[in-house]
Design a protein around this motif. Structure first.
Motif, short mmCIF file in Angstrom:
data_model
loop_
_atom_site.label_atom_id
_atom_site.label_comp_id
_atom_site.label_asym_id
_atom_site.label_seq_id
_atom_site.Cartn_x
_atom_site.Cartn_y
_atom_site.Cartn_z
N ALA A 1 1.52 1.84 -3.49
CA ALA A 1 0.29 2.31 -4.14
C ALA A 1 0.07 3.80 -3.85
O ALA A 1 -0.24 4.59 -4.75
CB ALA A 1 -0.91 1.49 -3.68
N ASP B 1 -12.57 0.70 -3.60
CA ASP B 1 -12.24 -0.65 -3.11
C ASP B 1 -12.02 -0.63 -1.60
O ASP B 1 -12.53 -1.47 -0.87
CB ASP B 1 -10.92 -1.15 -3.74
N TRP B 2 -11.23 0.33 -1.16
CA TRP B 2 -10.90 0.39 0.27
C TRP B 2 -12.13 0.77 1.11
O TRP B 2 -12.28 0.30 2.24
CB TRP B 2 -9.75 1.36 0.54
N SER C 1 -11.09 4.20 -8.16
CA SER C 1 -11.26 2.76 -7.99
C SER C 1 -10.50 2.27 -6.75
O SER C 1 -11.00 1.45 -5.97
CB SER C 1 -10.77 2.06 -9.26
N HIS C 2 -9.31 2.79 -6.55
CA HIS C 2 -8.51 2.44 -5.36
C HIS C 2 -9.26 2.84 -4.08
O HIS C 2 -9.38 2.05 -3.14
CB HIS C 2 -7.15 3.15 -5.46
N VAL D 1 -15.16 -0.13 0.55
CA VAL D 1 -15.95 -1.35 0.71
C VAL D 1 -15.26 -2.28 1.71
O VAL D 1 -15.90 -2.84 2.60
CB VAL D 1 -16.16 -2.04 -0.66
N TYR E 1 -8.44 5.59 -11.85
CA TYR E 1 -7.73 4.60 -11.03
C TYR E 1 -7.76 5.01 -9.55
O TYR E 1 -7.99 4.17 -8.68
CB TYR E 1 -6.28 4.45 -11.51
N GLU F 1 0.84 -1.20 0.00
CA GLU F 1 0.00 0.00 0.00
C GLU F 1 0.88 1.26 0.00
O GLU F 1 0.50 2.29 -0.55
CB GLU F 1 -0.94 -0.02 1.21
#
Lengths: 310, 254, 94
Positions: free
Chosen positions: B42, B145-146, B141-142, B148, B138, B39
């Protein structure tokens, strides 16, 4: 095949310069040696993010900020490649991090020194990465396949690191009087610790015997150190930096530089925990590892949750 | 281009550039501090996208001055009141959930904004936007995702993210403020109608919240100010640190 | 008890049409995370146009001690290679 036969097979492969792969039978001592060396290498990459990270927020231009962050990101990536290589030997990343936190696993001593000015970022890239690269190029030929593959990838990616450090130093040496002073000061503080990165002199190196026999290590500490000095001294002179070693002298006969004595008492002091930043580096790593725990737990819990839904 | 329009464009470009820069600077703070090494990498990627975008936008903004300014001059030599980034961008990184909530709100907005801007009559801006859309997509989306993962993870992660979502909500309405400069640029087809973006944005955020098990935050007082260069106290400290070397050695180049 | 999440193997395709090559591993708890981390770690320098990720546990590997029985029998089947055959003089390239 019998166990004895497999060990012979291991030795045959080592002799024939074939790589050892994770599922091959190998002597336990070889496996443990590799775990110690690769995890130390991985931890060094990761702890090394801290002294450089110290200047990301203060980088003096947008270009410099991007370069520095990309470089630190690479170090993190290299830590990951190396952790993965060690994992193939049957140790988990969890366990490696625990060993680091308990002081059982080490990391490179060099990262226990502070980055005090922007020139230190130049010095780290040029000298510290420069020294690391000499070591890592030699390690591409190491006998363990995953370690060797990680080294190839790392060397390829690191090729810009040293250049960016040298560029910072060169720019500062062309700059104001204060910038020049900063650059020389960084040189003075980082030169000797960089030489210590190669480890004790060959006669005093405790783990070298087996490492050579198994072809994990391919060049001796002193050979690598000499290589580093010979290429770096010239680079320093080109940009007008002095080497803080009054005994440094070109030796025509060996076609290399002779250098003054390294202060191994400082090396021992820092490695035993009394360097300027040992405590700080460890505390930082432990603190943020703990801070991240709830996030990792959430990710695990989420995985369990979706797997019961599917 | 007349003076009034040029000034409006300049302010708008500074807003976009400053948003990218200040977000990038904040994301840098995660370096060596993320919950996982993966991470960390990221988040550095997100930071690099933002700083790269800031460089391009501030460079373009610099060309709108009588005597052209470089991106670095704009980034390192302006003071608090001359910055136009959203208050949200300058908020501290907080815990990981707080950063994710910030990223969710901002990247959802940026994705929508740059989609519209890619059709801008200003061809420089539309070219910059085509690249920015991909990045923002992107980033969203990152963050989604987190959201959720944390929302459906543990009670602790759910609560931490719920706190962050609610606290930061007070800084979202500012994204959509239509100042005089926005109105003028809209007339010329340069910048979008923020009201339209707002509708899509609420929809986008609502969908993520639904998947992550959150309800839309209740209406709270909304903080404004950045269109006039009025900021929180956080920005001054951020700039102090970021600009230190350029300010301490004004005659040096790096 | 702590966890560093599951281990995944990453395969990257350099260019569309090319082979997927093993690039390395990442740790992640779910497939979206694995894919994103693989992207962030292994395609930073434009190395990729597509990525596969697979849980390491799901990979089946041949055993080193089976290598001889698996692979040596192919050694003498030289008739599988075009160079085994002699071409009549003057024949055009096949």
């Amino acid at each position: 095949m019998k166990l004895a036969e497999l060990e012979t097979n291991f030795e045959r492969k080592i002799q024939a310069e074939e790589k050892i792969e994770p599922r091959d039978t190998m002597p336990e001592a070889y496996r443990l040696h590799l775990i110690r060396q690769i995890s130390q290498h991985a931890h060094s990459e990761v702890i090394g993010m801290q002294p450089e990270g110290n200047w990301v927020s203060r980088a003096p231009s947008l270009r410099a900020k991007q370069i520095l962050l990309a470089k630190i990101q690479d170090e993190g990536g290299h830590g990951l490649y190396l952790y993965s290589a060690a994992e193939t030997l049957g140790i988990s990343r969890d366990e490696m991090i625990r060993q680091l936190h308990e002081g059982k696993a080490k990391y490179s001593n060099i990262f226990n020194y502070p980055t005090l000015t922007w020139a230190d970022i130049g010095a780290i890239g040029w000298l510290v990465d420069g020294a690391a690269i000499v070591n890592q190029v030699a390690l591409q030929r190491t006998s363990f396949g995953p370690y060797s593959r990680a080294m190839f990838r790392i060397c390829k990616e690191e090729s810009f690191h040293q250049r960016q450090g040298y560029e910072i130093m060169a720019t500062m040496m062309k700059g104001t009087a204060e910038q020049k002073e900063m650059a020389q000061d960084a040189m003075n503080r980082w030169w000797w610790p960089s030489l210590m990165m190669f480890g004790p002199h060959d006669g005093d190196s405790p783990h070298s015997g087996d490492a050579f026999k198994w072809k994990i290590k391919r060049k001796s500490n002193d050979e690598l150190r000499q290589k580093f000095i010979d290429k770096t001294v010239q680079q320093a002179y080109v940009i007008g930096l002095a080497i803080p070693d009054p005994l440094l002298k070109w030796n025509e006969e060996k076609q290399g530089y002779d250098h003054g004595p390294i202060d191994w008492s400082e090396f021992k002091r820092v490695i035993s925990g009394n360097g300027p930043c040992n405590r700080q580096r460890m505390e930082h790593h432990k603190h943020w590892h703990e801070e991240g725990r709830w996030v990792r737990e959430a990710a695990e819990a989420y995985k369990t949750r979706i797997s019961t839904l599917n | 281009m007349n003076m009034e329009l040029k000034e409006a464009l300049q302010k708008f470009l500074l807003r976009l550039g400053d948003n990218a820069l200040i977000q990038g600077q904040r994301l840098c703070e995660w370096c060596s501090r993320a919950p996982m090494l993966e991470e960390d990498i990221a988040l550095s990627n997100l930071a690099l996208d933002h700083i790269g975008r800031a460089q391009v936008l501030l460079d373009y903004a610099g060309q709108t001055y009588g005597a052209a300014k470089s991106a670095d001059e704009l980034a390192f030599r302006r003071s608090e009141r001359q910055y136009y980034n959203f208050l949200m961008a300058e908020m501290p990184i907080g815990n990981f959930a707080y950063t994710i909530a910030k990223q969710l709100y901002l990247s959802a907005y940026e994705e929508l904004l740059y989609e519209v801007l890619s059709q801008s009559t200003d061809t420089n801006l539309s070219a910059i936007s085509l690249k920015a859309i991909k990045e923002a997509r992107y980033h969203f989306s990152h963050a989604a995702d987190w959201c959720v993962r944390l929302g459906l993870g543990t009670p602790e992660s759910h609560d931490k993210l719920a706190d962050a979502i609610n606290e930061l909500w007070a800084y979202t309405d500012e994204f959509f403020e239509m100042s005089d400069c926005d109105l003028l640029l809209l007339q010329h087809g340069i910048a979008p109608d923020q009201e339209v973006i707002k509708k899509h944005w609420l929809d986008k955020i609502g969908k993520v919240f639904m998947r992550a098990g959150f309800t839309m935050p209740s209406e709270v007082y909304q903080h404004h100010g950045s269109r006039q260069g009025i900021h929180t106290e956080h920005l001054g400290h951020l700039l102090c640190e970021m600009q230190f070397l350029q300010r301490a050695h004004p005659e040096a180049s790096w | 008890m702590d966890t560093q999440l599951d281990l995944w193997e990453v395969f990257v395709q350099g260019k569309s049409g090319g082979q997927f090559m093993h690039a390395g591993s990442v740790h992640a708890s779910d497939k979206e995370m694995a894919l994103k981390y693989a992207r962030d770690l292994y395609t930073r320098r434009n190395e990729g146009s597509a990525i596969w990720v697979v849980l390491s546990n799901n990979i089946v590997s041949s055993a080193p001690e089976d290598a001889e029985m698996f692979f040596d029998p192919a050694n003498d089947k030289i008739y599988r290679h075009p160079t085994f055959y002699t071409m009549p003089e003057g024949a055009l390239q096949i």
